[in-house]
Scaffold this motif. Structure first.
Motif, PDB file in Angstrom:
ATOM      1  N   TYR A 132      16.968 -26.287 -13.161  1.00  0.00           N
ATOM      2  CA  TYR A 132      16.012 -25.208 -13.397  1.00  0.00           C
ATOM      3  C   TYR A 132      16.275 -24.571 -14.754  1.00  0.00           C
ATOM      4  CZ  TYR A 132      12.839 -21.479 -13.341  1.00  0.00           C
ATOM      5  OH  TYR A 132      11.791 -20.672 -13.711  1.00  0.00           O
ATOM      6  N   ILE A 141      21.603 -18.627 -23.326  1.00  0.00           N
ATOM      7  CA  ILE A 141      20.655 -17.636 -22.795  1.00  0.00           C
ATOM      8  C   ILE A 141      20.627 -16.450 -23.757  1.00  0.00           C
ATOM      9  CG2 ILE A 141      20.158 -16.077 -20.876  1.00  0.00           C
ATOM     10  CD1 ILE A 141      21.775 -18.084 -19.092  1.00  0.00           C
ATOM     11  N   ASP A 197      18.830 -12.812 -24.870  1.00  0.00           N
ATOM     12  CA  ASP A 197      18.073 -11.709 -24.281  1.00  0.00           C
ATOM     13  C   ASP A 197      17.895 -10.596 -25.312  1.00  0.00           C
ATOM     14  OD1 ASP A 197      16.952  -9.791 -22.694  1.00  0.00           O
ATOM     15  OD2 ASP A 197      18.442  -9.931 -21.097  1.00  0.00           O
ATOM     16  N   LEU A 200      13.343 -16.903 -18.571  1.00  0.00           N
ATOM     17  CA  LEU A 200      14.140 -16.876 -17.337  1.00  0.00           C
ATOM     18  C   LEU A 200      13.842 -15.625 -16.516  1.00  0.00           C
ATOM     19  CD1 LEU A 200      17.392 -18.232 -18.984  1.00  0.00           C
ATOM     20  CD2 LEU A 200      15.759 -19.514 -17.589  1.00  0.00           C
ATOM     21  N   LEU A 201      12.779 -15.729 -15.732  1.00  0.00           N
ATOM     22  CA  LEU A 201      12.417 -14.610 -14.847  1.00  0.00           C
ATOM     23  C   LEU A 201      12.005 -15.142 -13.494  1.00  0.00           C
ATOM     24  CD1 LEU A 201       8.804 -13.272 -15.380  1.00  0.00           C
ATOM     25  CD2 LEU A 201       9.547 -15.497 -16.247  1.00  0.00           C
ATOM     26  N   SER A 202      12.033 -14.266 -12.504  1.00  0.00           N
ATOM     27  CA  SER A 202      11.411 -14.563 -11.213  1.00  0.00           C
ATOM     28  C   SER A 202      10.566 -13.349 -10.874  1.00  0.00           C
ATOM     29  CB  SER A 202      12.473 -14.780 -10.138  1.00  0.00           C
ATOM     30  OG  SER A 202      13.088 -13.553  -9.784  1.00  0.00           O
ATOM     31  N   SER A 245      13.069 -10.604 -10.123  1.00  0.00           N
ATOM     32  CA  SER A 245      13.739  -9.989 -11.281  1.00  0.00           C
ATOM     33  C   SER A 245      12.746  -9.121 -12.052  1.00  0.00           C
ATOM     34  CB  SER A 245      14.366 -11.053 -12.187  1.00  0.00           C
ATOM     35  OG  SER A 245      13.393 -11.769 -12.919  1.00  0.00           O
ATOM     36  N   ARG A 295      14.050  -6.058 -14.496  1.00  0.00           N
ATOM     37  CA  ARG A 295      14.986  -6.734 -15.381  1.00  0.00           C
ATOM     38  C   ARG A 295      14.272  -7.235 -16.635  1.00  0.00           C
ATOM     39  NH1 ARG A 295      19.865  -7.972 -12.848  1.00  0.00           N
ATOM     40  NH2 ARG A 295      20.509  -8.043 -15.028  1.00  0.00           N
ATOM     41  N   THR A 296      15.056  -7.539 -17.635  1.00  0.00           N
ATOM     42  CA  THR A 296      14.526  -8.142 -18.854  1.00  0.00           C
ATOM     43  C   THR A 296      14.148  -9.601 -18.581  1.00  0.00           C
ATOM     44  OG1 THR A 296      16.766  -8.783 -19.421  1.00  0.00           O
ATOM     45  CG2 THR A 296      15.964  -6.710 -20.343  1.00  0.00           C
ATOM     46  N   PRO A 309      15.167 -12.927 -20.301  1.00  0.00           N
ATOM     47  CA  PRO A 309      15.870 -13.699 -21.323  1.00  0.00           C
ATOM     48  C   PRO A 309      15.196 -15.052 -21.531  1.00  0.00           C
ATOM     49  CG  PRO A 309      17.246 -13.407 -19.344  1.00  0.00           C
ATOM     50  CD  PRO A 309      15.913 -12.817 -19.043  1.00  0.00           C
ATOM     51  N   ILE A 317      15.684 -19.299 -23.099  1.00  0.00           N
ATOM     52  CA  ILE A 317      16.622 -20.384 -23.392  1.00  0.00           C
ATOM     53  C   ILE A 317      15.829 -21.515 -24.037  1.00  0.00           C
ATOM     54  CG2 ILE A 317      16.397 -21.542 -21.135  1.00  0.00           C
ATOM     55  CD1 ILE A 317      19.531 -21.936 -21.284  1.00  0.00           C
TER      56      ILE A 317
END
Lengths: 349, 349
Positions: B118, B201, B203, B322-324, B327, B332-333, B335, B337
């Motif tokens: 992932y 990663i 951010d 990189l989120l869900s 999150s 959350r922020t 980030p 990649i």
């Protein structure tokens, strides 16, 4: 001794259909484990590096708590390895949260390259296998493998809100709040990864997400059979074959399935999910589960036993149930996967 | 020429802080792409192997449609490679769905070992990089890399129900319905993976999930800078540096960030998200995105151009946010990649 391949030059060898034998064992330089209160009260309580009484790990929510665990366990593994984070060339990581956000937020401060994985509860097998391949292939002097799970973030992700207080059948497992990490690479150490058997996705058509042991047992059987066939081993080659989180129900099914293949593991099989909790006393039903279960048990209990020479050769085989709440609600089956890693004591080599 | 490592023997070389140079280029034996109707109507319409008019791909739901795409694209890649599925030693796969279920259900019938990944929309970079490492390390004669995304399953997973008909800001990207696959390994071919730069990663604190280009651009900048520094290259080393799905907004930010590092990519940068759609005509705002975007564009457009020698050397750099939804909802922020893979035309070697 050269491999049979055309492109690329390697001294590593493919074995049979699904296995790899490393020409040079890949040393496991260090390991660390961080777990929650309930895990600390279990039979392995004295083995863990850190037992955190606060289930939020000082954070605002369960997901951030899991990230805090990954950060803590990586820092501890680096400290025990005696290397700087800058020496870590890549980290193979994973967790159970959607889009693997526990790893994304847990590892970003380390500032090292990351390959995030998703193999459900098999992820520590995937991470250790790929980290060993990276080191043995000459891609990294040091590579990390880390996974985590958290009881509360997993229940929220896969099952019911905790506040709902649902009944759990006896086939259900209890997601471990914990994280385990290993640093691979470097010079001579007491234990090393010497081989890998990659896992296939195996689907027997089970659909019960509260009986994941049954969903994963066929995959564990498949990878064990391939491992023994690929290397030409009998089960007596291993002191222990240790699955991830089959629990009591899954263990029974696995031993039955293997017997049908003519393989008797009696007395030689254990399961991280059965090692981490006392199911009778701790009301954990079939056993522990989660990415963090096999990772924390490997880091705290299995690896030290190999390093001390109590076990000379172990097949470590984390098992994963490949479902999401969407696939479950859409009535899909729950296939399984099991990623095998051979870990040996180097004393007598 | 041996590598500097202690444990393990390899002829591959680590370069700088985050990069790998393969001693032998890893041939890309074949590639295939399967996309939806809208992608087929875009500028690359004539390049794809299969354009499916039915967005459900004959299945009952969006998630199964995405699995059907992965199955179809792998079968096409295997047929074009002229190898049997049994020859495929491992598959590196991924998608955007929670717990990567598109891959789990799409690849199980192939019956081959799978390492699921992932990396959000960077996953095709991760898959190609790890597949190349597997072949160059002697772990596989043939390895597969496949990723997918589906507009409808991604909107459901990350944003709003389609029925809600929400307004999309101009910074938003349109998730590509598509899948791309490559088979690596075998003998001499026209194009090969010659190096990898693993991504960190990064951010910068952005939180807007409808402006993912801005979230990912700093990671793209970081991996490009490391790639150039690790290999001692100037940007003129590459005919093209091609990011995954920054879109118009992200591209502008990336070029700005690189200029501050003294690197001018003007005329040398393209982005799969900008190649796959005509943003003006197709109302796709900032561009295409998704795991399937960079995979389908690489398989159908970038790789053939390298094979024909129109581009001699390309840095392919899929980018992930990189989120869900959890999150995001927890504030959350997001980030980013970016996983880099160097692909070269072998004609002149």
């Amino acid at each position: 001794m050269s491999s049979e391949m055309d492109g690329g030059v390697g001294m590593n060898q493919m074995r049979g259909e699904q296995s790899i034998c490393f020409e040079q064992p890949v040393p496991i330089l260090s390991s660390a484990s961080v777990v929650g209160k309930k895990e600390g009260e279990g039979p392995l309580g004295s083995c863990f590096d850190c037992i955190q009484e606060d289930p939020t790990f000082g954070e605002d929510n369960w997901e951030s708590a899991e990230s805090a665990m990954q950060k803590e366990v990586m820092e501890r593994a680096l400290a025990k390895a005696g290397i700087r984070k800058e020496d870590l060339r890549m980290i193979f990581s994973g967790d159970l949260q959607a889009q693997s956000v526990a790893s994304s937020f847990g590892l970003q401060e380390l500032g090292r390259p990351v390959y995030q994985l998703y193999g459900a509860c098999s992820t520590m097998g995937e991470a250790l296998g790929l980290a060993a391949m990276a080191v043995a292939g000459g891609y990294a002097l040091y590579a990390g493998a880390v996974t985590s799970s958290h009881f509360a973030s997993a229940e929220k992700e896969f099952r019911f809100p905790l506040e709902y207080g649902n009944q759990r059948p006896l086939s259900a497992t209890w997601t471990v709040t914990g994280s385990g990490a290993c640093i691979l690479g470097g010079g001579k150490k007491k234990a090393a990864v010497t081989g890998v058997t990659s896992g296939r996705i195996i689907d027997y058509g089970y659909k019960d997400s509260l009986n994941m042991g049954a969903c994963m047992a066929p995959a564990a059987c498949d990878t064990i059979c391939h491992n023994l066939r690929d290397f030409g081993y009998g089960p007596e080659e291993y002191d222990q074959i240790i699955t991830g989180d089959l629990g009591e129900v899954g263990q029974t099914i696995l031993l039955d399935l293997l017997r049908k293949e003519g393989i008797d593991l009696e007395g030689r099989h254990s399961d991280c999910g059965l090692l981490i909790f006392d199911n009778e006393k701790q009301d954990t039903h079939s056993g522990g589960s989660g990415c963090g279960c096999s990772a924390a048990v490997f880091a705290s209990y299995i690896l030290p036993k190999i390093e001390r020479g109590e076990w000379k050769k172990v097949l470590f085989l984390p098992t994963g149930a490949l479902l999401s709440k969407v696939s479950y609600n859409e009535g899909r089956t729950i296939p399984g996967i099991a990623q095998g890693v051979i870990v040996e004591c180097l004393e007598e080599r």
